[in-house]
Design an enzyme around this catalytic site. Structure first.
Site, mmCIF file in Angstrom:
data_model
loop_
_atom_site.group_PDB
_atom_site.id
_atom_site.type_symbol
_atom_site.label_atom_id
_atom_site.label_comp_id
_atom_site.label_asym_id
_atom_site.label_seq_id
_atom_site.Cartn_x
_atom_site.Cartn_y
_atom_site.Cartn_z
ATOM 1 N N HIS A 162 -7.065 0.974 10.926
ATOM 2 C CA HIS A 162 -7.011 2.230 9.955
ATOM 3 C C HIS A 162 -7.926 3.398 10.320
ATOM 4 O O HIS A 162 -7.498 4.359 10.122
ATOM 5 C CB HIS A 162 -6.947 2.019 8.674
ATOM 6 C CG HIS A 162 -5.917 0.927 8.354
ATOM 7 N ND1 HIS A 162 -4.492 1.031 8.367
ATOM 8 C CD2 HIS A 162 -5.907 -0.262 7.512
ATOM 9 C CE1 HIS A 162 -3.884 0.052 7.941
ATOM 10 N NE2 HIS A 162 -4.714 -0.772 7.441
ATOM 11 N N HIS A 198 0.031 -4.036 8.131
ATOM 12 C CA HIS A 198 -0.003 -2.426 7.994
ATOM 13 C C HIS A 198 -0.030 -1.588 9.176
ATOM 14 O O HIS A 198 -0.783 -2.155 10.325
ATOM 15 C CB HIS A 198 -1.300 -2.175 7.034
ATOM 16 C CG HIS A 198 -1.523 -2.947 5.739
ATOM 17 N ND1 HIS A 198 -2.018 -4.037 5.727
ATOM 18 C CD2 HIS A 198 -1.104 -2.514 4.596
ATOM 19 C CE1 HIS A 198 -2.080 -4.465 4.202
ATOM 20 N NE2 HIS A 198 -1.418 -3.475 3.686
HETATM 21 C C1 OKP Z 1 -5.900 -3.154 5.610
HETATM 22 B B1 OKP Z 1 -5.541 -3.825 6.552
HETATM 23 C C2 OKP Z 1 -2.795 -1.739 -2.444
HETATM 24 C C3 OKP Z 1 -3.764 -0.775 -1.963
HETATM 25 C C4 OKP Z 1 -3.903 -1.075 -0.533
HETATM 26 C C5 OKP Z 1 -5.403 -0.546 1.336
HETATM 27 C C6 OKP Z 1 -4.769 -1.663 2.199
HETATM 28 C C7 OKP Z 1 -5.695 -1.709 3.558
HETATM 29 C C8 OKP Z 1 -5.188 -2.899 4.307
HETATM 30 N N1 OKP Z 1 -2.507 -1.529 -3.791
HETATM 31 N N2 OKP Z 1 -5.101 -0.505 0.081
HETATM 32 O O1 OKP Z 1 -4.539 -3.330 7.493
HETATM 33 O O2 OKP Z 1 -5.308 -5.284 6.531
HETATM 34 ZN ZN ZN Z 2 -3.205 -5.299 6.924
#
Ligand code: OKP
Ligand code: ZN
Length: 341
Positions: A162, A198
Site C-alpha cells: 500500500h 487488498h
Molecule cells: C493491509 B494489507 C477495516 C480497516 C482496514 C486497512 C487494511 C490494510 C490491509 N475496517 N484497514 O493489504 O493486508
Molecule cells: Zn491485504
C-alpha cells in the site's frame, strides 16, 4: 530456498489502530505474524532463514521520495517535542491530504496527513528501524535472486504494497515488493503479481508510468473494500507504462474456482511480456476466515496459485504482505511456497 527475516520488526508494535466509526482496536499487523511464519519455515529443512545484510538507503531512494524518508526517520522524535498534551506513544494524524495538490505543510501533523493515507499507520519509537529492516529483507532477497537466479522469500514485516513513492497506509511504509522489483531490473523485463486480498495501490502508483515492471493485482473490488480509491479494472497504466498495469477486482466472498480462473488470465499476461524475473506480493488474507478479508479461498487453492506461478519457471522473489488469521499464517505461507522451495 533463502528466506530473509529481520528481528528489527519487533520494534514496530503500535498498541492500536482506528477502524471505521472511530473504533480503537488492538493493532492487527502484529509481531507474532512474522514470528509464526518464521517458526513454520524453521521447521522445514528446505528453508535457510538468514538475517539481511545492510544494503543501505540508496536502493530505497530509487523508489521512495527523500522528503518522505526523512519524515519516516524523524517524525517520531519531532512528535515528542510538539507542545500539546496529546498521547505521544504514536504519531497518527486525523487530517489527510486531498488529492495532493497542496505542498507539504511545515506542521508535523500536517506533514503526517500528507504522507499517510489512513489510521492504520501509527509511527512509534521503533517504527523506522522495523520498516528499514523489512525493506532490507526484500533487497537481500532480490540481490540473491539476481546473483543466483534462485527463488527467494522476503519474510517482510511491516508489509509494503500500500506504500507509494511518498506515502504510507494500510500497515505499509516502504514498498518492499517495489524495492525488490527495482533491484531485479538489471535482468531485463520484470513482472510483478500481487495476490493480497487488498489492491496493491502503492505498487500500482510506483510503476504506473513504467513498462519495465509489468504490474498486476488480483484483489477485492475497491468499490467494496479498502483501499477504495485504486484497483479498478480500467486503470491500466499511463505514458510509457500504458498497458503495463492490470487489475482484477473480484466480488466479496469469492471462492476457489473464480479465483483460479482469474489467476489464469494474469498468468497469460505474464507469459506475453516474457519477463526475465517475477516478484510476487504474497498476501494470504484471501483465505477463508481471515480477520480482514471476505474471500473463501482454501489452502489447497492457495497451493495451486503457488504451483501455477512456479510453472513460469522464472527467477522469483516472493514478498510477504498481509494475512491476519495468525494461527494459520505459517501453514498458509508454507502451502504457497511449496512449489518454489
Ligand atoms: C493491509 B494489507 C477495516 C480497516 C482496514 C486497512 C487494511 C490494510 C490491509 N475496517 N484497514 O493489504 O493486508
Ligand atoms: Zn491485504
Amino acid at each position: 530456498m533463502n528466506v530473509y527475516h529481520s528481528r528489527l520488526h519487533h520494534l514496530h508494535h503500535p498498541a492500536f489502530e482506528v477502524f471505521d466509526g472511530g473504533v480503537r482496536v488492538p493493532y492487527y499487523e502484529t509481531p507474532s505474524r512474522a514470528e509464526t511464519v518464521r517458526e513454520a519455515l524453521a521447521g522445514d529443512a528446505r528453508f535457510d532463514i538468514l538475517p539481511p545484510e545492510d544494503l543501505g538507503i540508496l536502493p530505497i531512494l530509487a523508489i521512495h521520495d527523500p522528503g518522505y524518508i526523512e519524515f519516516l526517520q524523524t517524525s517520531y522524535a519531532r512528535w515528542q517535542d510538539v507542545p500539546t498534551d496529546y498521547p505521544k506513544e504514536a504519531l497518527l494524524p486525523a487530517t489527510f491530504a486531498l488529492r495532493r495538490d497542496a505542498p507539504r505543510p511545515r506542521s508535523l501533523l500536517g506533514a503526517a496527513g500528507y504522507h499517510l493515507m489512513d489510521l492504520s499507520v501509527p509511527i512509534t519509537s521503533g517504527s523506522w528501524q522495523a520498516v528499514y529492516g523489512s525493506a532490507q529483507c526484500a533487497l537481500n532477497a532480490a540481490q540473491h535472486t539476481l546473483a543466483t537466479r534462485q527463488n527467494t522469500f522476503a519474510l517482510c514485516r511491516p508489509p509494503g504494497h500500500h506504500a507509494g513513492g511518498d506515502y504510507g497506509g494500510g500497515y505499509c511504509f516502504l514498498n518492499n515488493a517495489a524495492l525488490a522489483a527495482q533491484a531485479l531490473t538489471p535482468l531485463g523485463q520484470i513482472a510483478l503479481l500481487d495476490v493480497d486480498y487488498h489492491a496493491g495501490n502503492g505498487t500500482q502508483d510506483i510503476f504506473y508510468a513504467r513498462a519495465d515492471v509489468f504490474t498486476q493485482s488480483i484483489h477485492a473490488d475497491p468499490n467494496e473494500e479498502y483501499p477504495y480509491y485504486c484497483g479498478y479494472e480500467h486503470e491500466t497504466g499511463i505514458e510509457a507504462g500504458a498497458g503495463y498495469h492490470q487489475n482484477y477486482p473480484l466480488p466479496p466472498y469469492t471462492t476457489d474456482e473464480d479465483y483460479l480462473n482469474t489467476l489464469a488470465h494474469a498468468l497469460r499476461r505474464i507469459r506475453e511480456v516474457q519477463p526475465a524475473a517475477l516478484v510476487i506480493s504474497l498476501g494470504v488474507d484471501t483465505l477463508g476466515g481471515d480477520a480482514l478479508g471476505t474471500f473463501r479461498i482454501s489452502r489447497a487453492a492457495l497451493a495451486q496459485v503457488g504451483a501455477q506461478l512456479a510453472t513460469l519457471n522464472l527467477p522469483t522473489v516472493i514478498v510477504l504482505e498481509g494475512g491476519y488469521k495468525t494461527a494459520d499464517l505459517g501453514d498458509n505461507v508454507l502451502a504457497f511456497l511449496d512449489s518454489f522451495a
